[in-house]
Design an enzyme around this catalytic site. Sequence first.
Site, PDB file in Angstrom:
ATOM      1  N   CYS A  27      15.345  39.194  52.999  1.00  0.00           N
ATOM      2  CA  CYS A  27      14.692  38.498  52.307  1.00  0.00           C
ATOM      3  C   CYS A  27      13.973  37.253  52.971  1.00  0.00           C
ATOM      4  O   CYS A  27      13.773  37.359  54.388  1.00  0.00           O
ATOM      5  CB  CYS A  27      15.693  37.775  51.213  1.00  0.00           C
ATOM      6  SG  CYS A  27      17.292  36.914  51.859  1.00  0.00           S
ATOM      7  N   CYS A  99      14.218  40.136  47.380  1.00  0.00           N
ATOM      8  CA  CYS A  99      13.638  39.182  46.868  1.00  0.00           C
ATOM      9  C   CYS A  99      12.989  39.364  45.385  1.00  0.00           C
ATOM     10  O   CYS A  99      12.996  40.646  45.218  1.00  0.00           O
ATOM     11  CB  CYS A  99      12.114  38.960  47.602  1.00  0.00           C
ATOM     12  SG  CYS A  99      12.495  39.172  49.422  1.00  0.00           S
ATOM     13  N   CYS A 104       8.491  39.293  49.103  1.00  0.00           N
ATOM     14  CA  CYS A 104       9.341  39.690  50.305  1.00  0.00           C
ATOM     15  C   CYS A 104       8.670  39.883  51.674  1.00  0.00           C
ATOM     16  O   CYS A 104       7.385  40.158  51.640  1.00  0.00           O
ATOM     17  CB  CYS A 104       9.771  41.076  49.918  1.00  0.00           C
ATOM     18  SG  CYS A 104      11.103  41.015  48.607  1.00  0.00           S
TER      19      CYS A 104
END
Length: 152
Positions: A27, A99, A104
């Site tokens: 992430c 994400c 992302c």
Amino acid sequence: MSARPGDWRTEAAELRAMKPRHILFLCVANSARSQMAEGIARSLAPPGVKVSSAGSSPASVRPQAIQALKEIGIDISGHRSKGLDSIDAGSVDAVITLCAEEVCPVFLGKAHRLHWGLPDPAAVMGTEETRLNAFRSVRNELLRRLNVLFGG
């Protein structure tokens, strides 16, 4: 047969069948979702499976992430946020991006990719209990998904 986008159960079963040796959770900040995923996955993964996490803009591990996992008997107090440059891309078999609201990070290795878009609990405002509950909610969803991934 390929999984439908968003069908995380099918994707998890397909990934389990691939028997990856190194799974990376990815992430942005590597401070909440990916840290909790790493901790939970390490507790569930079979022997010989390496589990890592990283972020494109690493921050520090959120105390609420540490607390949420402590409540289920997993200690990530020694974890630190890591950047993508700390990961040997050639050793990674599978990448799971976590994400949701933000863009992302891109992983340039040849690994199998899954996307589990989960809300960022660190973005939740309010009382400490409200914020901790957001971390618990994401923890519980990660636990559910990782139990499917690791056949628990």
